[in-house]
Enzyme design. Structure first.
Site, short mmCIF file in Angstrom:
data_model
loop_
_atom_site.label_atom_id
_atom_site.label_comp_id
_atom_site.label_asym_id
_atom_site.label_seq_id
_atom_site.Cartn_x
_atom_site.Cartn_y
_atom_site.Cartn_z
N HIS A 120 40.41 78.55 -5.96
CA HIS A 120 41.82 78.48 -5.53
C HIS A 120 42.22 77.06 -5.11
O HIS A 120 43.42 76.81 -4.89
CB HIS A 120 42.08 79.44 -4.37
CG HIS A 120 41.87 80.88 -4.72
ND1 HIS A 120 42.43 81.45 -5.85
CD2 HIS A 120 41.15 81.86 -4.11
CE1 HIS A 120 42.07 82.72 -5.91
NE2 HIS A 120 41.29 82.99 -4.87
N ASP A 157 35.94 86.51 -11.13
CA ASP A 157 36.32 86.93 -9.79
C ASP A 157 37.59 87.78 -9.92
O ASP A 157 38.36 87.63 -10.87
CB ASP A 157 36.61 85.68 -8.95
CG ASP A 157 36.74 85.96 -7.47
OD1 ASP A 157 35.74 85.85 -6.76
OD2 ASP A 157 37.87 86.27 -7.04
N HIS A 159 40.25 87.59 -8.34
CA HIS A 159 41.45 86.78 -8.13
C HIS A 159 41.55 85.69 -9.20
O HIS A 159 40.53 85.09 -9.57
CB HIS A 159 41.43 86.14 -6.74
CG HIS A 159 41.26 87.12 -5.64
ND1 HIS A 159 40.10 87.21 -4.89
CD2 HIS A 159 42.09 88.08 -5.17
CE1 HIS A 159 40.24 88.18 -3.99
NE2 HIS A 159 41.42 88.72 -4.14
N ASP A 234 33.90 90.90 -6.10
CA ASP A 234 35.07 91.57 -5.53
C ASP A 234 35.79 92.43 -6.57
O ASP A 234 36.87 92.97 -6.31
CB ASP A 234 36.03 90.57 -4.89
CG ASP A 234 36.23 89.31 -5.71
OD1 ASP A 234 35.80 89.26 -6.88
OD2 ASP A 234 36.81 88.34 -5.17
#
Length: 300
Positions: A120, A157, A159, A234
């Site tokens: 991120h 991931d 995200h 996740d």
């Protein structure tokens, strides 16, 4: 030899409310050692990376604010916790661990960083607990030192790898591929070279089918000579933040698909572990350890 970057600072405690996820950074290598998947000589402790490596990826003003502890409070809130010098040192050691891992992978086929996957972080921002983008820094290191010509970043991931996408949006030598929850953080997505958004509740069969098709397409299109793989767990149905519905075995089969593709195309791969937020720490650790176990079985 399977080489794995780990440093005690990886488990540096965050402020109250953020400490639980950090436990896995101690427990993953401990579990792998306990069960005999690795030996002590498989682990190496990275040094802090050189400033020039950071500045090849991140904006100088942003880096100096991190380094000097002057990042504005608003930007610290975007990251998700207040900064301190030890957290910055943690990030620059993680970045070097991923660089070192990339170099080891070129020798041995695969290498790991117990932490990392800080996808991120963009060129001039931190976000979502990410200060510096370890795989982007390592990718630029390989390119700038003529150690690679075509890199593929596989981000699985839950995200989207928004920071990675932004950093390489104008770099044709790096192909960014992110397969992630469509309605999950970050809510403002960047554009990867290939994005596959997934609906909430996506199960093993759908996920693995889409991934297998995508891997075949991106390897054919980009023809990479190096792969960075972000192996967040996740995606599990048990995850507090994920919203997908993968089983632990489905997550393991995901790793099999990625490593098998790399082996078939004879491309080395560096793996950073990414996120995992299931309520039971054992679930997180076991799912992450599966990634190491799969690599051991396929590469050794």
């Amino acid at each position: 030899m399977l080489k794995i970057a780990y440093h005690p600072i990886y488990a540096h405690p965050l402020p109250e409310g953020h400490r639980f996820p950090m436990l896995k950074y101690e427990l993953i290598p401990a579990q792998l050692l306990h069960e005999g998947t690795i030996q002590q000589e498989n682990l190496f402790a990275p040094e802090p990376t050189a400033e020039e490596n950071i500045l090849a990826t991140h904006n100088k003003d942003y880096w100096l604010q991190l380094k000097n502890g002057t990042l504005p409070a608003k930007e610290q809130r975007r990251i998700g916790f207040p900064l301190n010098a030890q957290l910055v040192e943690r990030e620059i050691r993680i970045a070097q661990g991923t660089i070192d891992g990339a170099l080891y992978a070129q020798q041995h086929g695969v290498a790991f960083n117990v932490a990392g996957g800080t996808h991120h972080a963009g060129s001039n921002w931190g976000e979502g607990f990410c200060l510096l983008n370890d795989q982007a820094i390592a990718a630029n290191y390989l390119l700038n030192n003529d150690l690679s010509k075509r890199i593929l970043i596989i981000d699985l991931d839950v995200h989207q790898g928004n920071g990675t996408a932004e950093i390489f949006q104008k770099e044709d030598k790096v192909f960014t591929f992110s397969m992630h929850g469509d309605k999950n953080f970050p809510f403002r997505k960047e554009r990867s070279d290939l994005d596959i958004p997934l609906e909430d509740g996506t199960n093993d069969e759908t996920f693995l089918t889409k991934l297998q098709e995508a891997l075949a397409a991106v390897f054919k299109k980009h023809q990479p000579d190096f792969v960075f793989y972000l192996a967040g767990v996740d995606v599990l149905a048990t995850d507090n933040l994920g919203k997908l519905a993968l089983t632990k075995n489905g997550c393991k089969q995901r790793d099999v698909l990625v490593f098998t593709a790399c082996l078939q195309h004879q491309v080395p791969v560096q793996v950073s572990m990414g996120g995992g937020y299931s309520p039971n720490i054992k679930t997180i650790v076991d799912a992450h350890c599966n990634t190491f176990r799969v690599a051991r079985d396929l590469y050794i």
